[in-house]
Scaffold this active site. Structure first.
Site, PDB file in Angstrom:
ATOM      1  N   HIS A   1      -5.079  -3.336   6.205  1.00 52.49           N
ATOM      2  CA  HIS A   1      -4.844  -3.614   4.782  1.00 52.49           C
ATOM      3  C   HIS A   1      -6.179  -4.050   4.176  1.00 52.49           C
ATOM      4  CE1 HIS A   1      -3.299  -4.991   0.993  1.00 52.49           C
ATOM      5  NE2 HIS A   1      -3.823  -6.173   1.214  1.00 52.49           N
TER       6      HIS A   1
ATOM      7  N   ASP B   1       0.841  -1.204   0.000  1.00 51.39           N
ATOM      8  CA  ASP B   1       0.000   0.000   0.000  1.00 51.39           C
ATOM      9  C   ASP B   1       0.876   1.254   0.000  1.00 51.39           C
ATOM     10  OD1 ASP B   1      -2.409  -1.603   0.301  1.00 51.39           O
ATOM     11  OD2 ASP B   1      -1.669  -2.009   2.309  1.00 51.39           O
TER      12      ASP B   1
HETATM   13  P1  NAX Z   1      -2.784 -17.837  -4.278  1.00 52.29           P
HETATM   14  O1  NAX Z   1      -4.210 -18.240  -4.184  1.00 52.29           O
HETATM   15  O2  NAX Z   1      -2.117 -17.786  -5.602  1.00 52.29           O
HETATM   16  O3  NAX Z   1      -1.911 -18.790  -3.339  1.00 52.29           O
HETATM   17  C1  NAX Z   1      -2.271 -19.090  -2.040  1.00 52.29           C
HETATM   18  C2  NAX Z   1      -1.646 -20.417  -1.711  1.00 52.29           C
HETATM   19  O4  NAX Z   1      -1.908 -20.679  -0.327  1.00 52.29           O
HETATM   20  C3  NAX Z   1      -2.220 -21.586  -2.515  1.00 52.29           C
HETATM   21  O5  NAX Z   1      -1.173 -22.336  -3.087  1.00 52.29           O
HETATM   22  C4  NAX Z   1      -2.992 -22.388  -1.465  1.00 52.29           C
HETATM   23  O6  NAX Z   1      -2.993 -23.777  -1.738  1.00 52.29           O
HETATM   24  C5  NAX Z   1      -2.186 -22.055  -0.215  1.00 52.29           C
HETATM   25  N1  NAX Z   1      -2.894 -22.317   1.033  1.00 52.29           N
HETATM   26  C6  NAX Z   1      -4.199 -22.238   1.318  1.00 52.29           C
HETATM   27  N2  NAX Z   1      -4.443 -22.602   2.586  1.00 52.29           N
HETATM   28  C7  NAX Z   1      -3.237 -22.905   3.131  1.00 52.29           C
HETATM   29  C8  NAX Z   1      -2.832 -23.353   4.402  1.00 52.29           C
HETATM   30  N3  NAX Z   1      -3.728 -23.568   5.380  1.00 52.29           N
HETATM   31  N4  NAX Z   1      -1.525 -23.575   4.609  1.00 52.29           N
HETATM   32  C9  NAX Z   1      -0.613 -23.381   3.640  1.00 52.29           C
HETATM   33  N5  NAX Z   1      -0.935 -22.962   2.396  1.00 52.29           N
HETATM   34  C10 NAX Z   1      -2.233 -22.725   2.155  1.00 52.29           C
HETATM   35  O7  NAX Z   1      -2.703 -16.434  -3.524  1.00 52.29           O
HETATM   36  P2  NAX Z   1      -1.589 -15.309  -3.643  1.00 52.29           P
HETATM   37  O8  NAX Z   1      -1.946 -14.409  -4.749  1.00 52.29           O
HETATM   38  O9  NAX Z   1      -0.253 -15.935  -3.614  1.00 52.29           O
HETATM   39  O10 NAX Z   1      -1.876 -14.477  -2.297  1.00 52.29           O
HETATM   40  C11 NAX Z   1      -1.585 -15.007  -1.029  1.00 52.29           C
HETATM   41  C12 NAX Z   1      -2.272 -14.182   0.042  1.00 52.29           C
HETATM   42  O11 NAX Z   1      -1.763 -12.844   0.062  1.00 52.29           O
HETATM   43  C13 NAX Z   1      -3.785 -14.037  -0.146  1.00 52.29           C
HETATM   44  O12 NAX Z   1      -4.425 -14.224   1.100  1.00 52.29           O
HETATM   45  C14 NAX Z   1      -3.948 -12.593  -0.602  1.00 52.29           C
HETATM   46  O13 NAX Z   1      -5.221 -12.086  -0.286  1.00 52.29           O
HETATM   47  C15 NAX Z   1      -2.842 -11.939   0.204  1.00 52.29           C
HETATM   48  N6  NAX Z   1      -2.392 -10.615  -0.221  1.00 52.29           N
HETATM   49  C16 NAX Z   1      -2.022  -9.751   0.739  1.00 52.29           C
HETATM   50  C17 NAX Z   1      -1.459  -8.525   0.455  1.00 52.29           C
HETATM   51  C18 NAX Z   1      -1.009  -7.597   1.529  1.00 52.29           C
HETATM   52  O14 NAX Z   1      -0.576  -6.503   1.190  1.00 52.29           O
HETATM   53  N7  NAX Z   1      -1.101  -7.955   2.817  1.00 52.29           N
HETATM   54  C19 NAX Z   1      -1.317  -8.070  -0.947  1.00 52.29           C
HETATM   55  C20 NAX Z   1      -1.296  -9.197  -1.922  1.00 52.29           C
HETATM   56  C21 NAX Z   1      -2.254 -10.320  -1.630  1.00 52.29           C
HETATM   57  O15 NAX Z   1      -3.512  -9.999  -2.146  1.00 52.29           O
END
Ligand code: NAX
Length: 327
Positions: free
Chosen positions: A187, A159
């Site tokens: 966030h 952000d």
């Molecule tokens: P993806 O959906 O591409 O990848 C997430 C991965 O987490 C998947 O491979 C899934 O199998 C795995 N997963 C799900 N449950 C799990 C668990 N209990 N233990 C271990 N792995 C698990 O998401 P991606 O684009 O890589 O984003 C990851 C996270 O970052 C999301 O929650 C997203 O909302 C968050 N974000 C946070 C941001 C921030 O600024 N704080 C910005 C970017 C992003 O949107």
């Protein structure tokens, strides 16, 4: 060369991890003298895809990476962990309420907090990225009670980078000369991007960038909704910029910085935010995973309603998450 650092990345088969792992492997985050052991956690269903990621890491022949270990076992993932980057979270599905997402993810971060409490090094540093990141960090901190809360942070650097870059584009200067643009609070789309203390190498921002109509109608909503705008254009959420922000956050936390950076950290009561709430504050990093909330950047009367809104949202998230997790 130093002793290897054990770095656990969760959600390692996901899109942010795919962009982040090369930064870690090349030494762009912890330094080019710091070998690392990578522990990659993802759910059982993602293990095949994770094996493909490992093949690509191996094919990168990164000299700093001594071990790559994949697992779907949460306890195993955090054994002797030095740094945990928690990307893995349950995704928001069509029609799902934010509250349901919050509860589903609170359960994941409770389990990971307990595992970090039991198995990680006491000196571990944790960065929570999975959403809702602030409240997930608060939940994790509660259940990892052996770990000092100042060792747990969440990501708001994306952000801050978005807001800084927006101002640099408006002024047609490099983002590197724009300082003290802050993003406060959650966030989420209640975050408060704040230009009150912003400066460039030429001095304070011009008046038109401080105009209240410009802030209210353009700057603030554009930054608050930037994630949604990326999804609309790309049909996928931010990954490259998110990985870059994770790398910036970790590099500054470990190497230290002269600039004030935004991190979501546990409130010690600073700025009147309730203790224990994870809130995005301006911070100085002193290196080796240490930081202080910088106390002298109060917001003005214009910013106060925005702060109240994001603060109230976080208090509500806290109440919802802990109402179900605590007996
Ligand atoms: P993806 O959906 O591409 O990848 C997430 C991965 O987490 C998947 O491979 C899934 O199998 C795995 N997963 C799900 N449950 C799990 C668990 N209990 N233990 C271990 N792995 C698990 O998401 P991606 O684009 O890589 O984003 C990851 C996270 O970052 C999301 O929650 C997203 O909302 C968050 N974000 C946070 C941001 C921030 O600024 N704080 C910005 C970017 C992003 O949107």
């Amino acid at each position: 060369m130093d002793m290897p650092m054990r770095v656990t990345v969760t959600g390692a088969a996901g899109q942010i991890a795919y962009c982040l792992l090369p930064f870690l492997a090349r030494g762009d985050v912890f330094g080019t003298d710091q070998p690392i052991e990578l522990v990659l956690l993802d759910i059982e269903e993602a293990q095949t895809s994770l094996r493909g990621v490992v093949m690509e890491l191996e094919d990168g022949a990164y000299p700093l990476v001594s071990v790559i270990h994949c697992t779907s076992n949460v306890s195993e993932a955090f054994v002797d962990c030095d740094v945990a980057v928690l990307l893995g979270a349950f995704p928001r599905k069509l029609g799902m309420e934010r509250r349901d997402l919050l509860l589903q993810n609170a359960a994941i971060f409770k389990e990971q907090g307990e595992a970090i409490h039991k198995y990680a090094k006491r000196s571990v540093r944790v960065l929570v990225v999975g959403n809702p990141a602030n409240t997930n960090a608060a939940v994790l901190a509660h259940f990892a009670s052996a770990i000092d809360k100042k060792q747990i942070t969440a990501l708001s650097r994306l952000d801050q980078n978005r807001a800084t870059s927006f101002i640099a584009n408006e002024l047609k200067v490099s983002p590197s000369v724009v300082k003290n643009v802050f993003v406060w609070g959650n966030h989420s789309n209640t975050q408060y991007p704040d230009l009150f203390h912003a400066v460039t190498n030429r001095g304070p921002l011009p008046d038109w960038l401080r105009d209240e109509n410009f802030l209210r109608e353009k700057f603030i909503p554009i930054i608050q909704e930037r994630g949604a705008a990326v999804i609309k254009a790309r049909k996928l959420s931010s990954a490259m910029s998110a990985a870059n922000a994770v790398a910036d956050h970790l590099r500054d936390w470990f190497a230290g910085t002269q600039d004030v950076v935004n991190m979501v950290v546990c409130s010690d009561g600073s700025y009147g935010i309730r203790k224990g709430i994870f809130f995005s504050f301006p911070c100085y990093c002193y290196g080796n995973g240490t930081f202080e909330i910088v106390p002298h950047f109060p917001w003005d009367a214009f910013g106060d309603p925005y702060i109240q809104r994001t603060k109230q949202e976080l208090y509500k998230e806290w109440d919802q998450a802990f109402a179900t997790l605590l007996p």
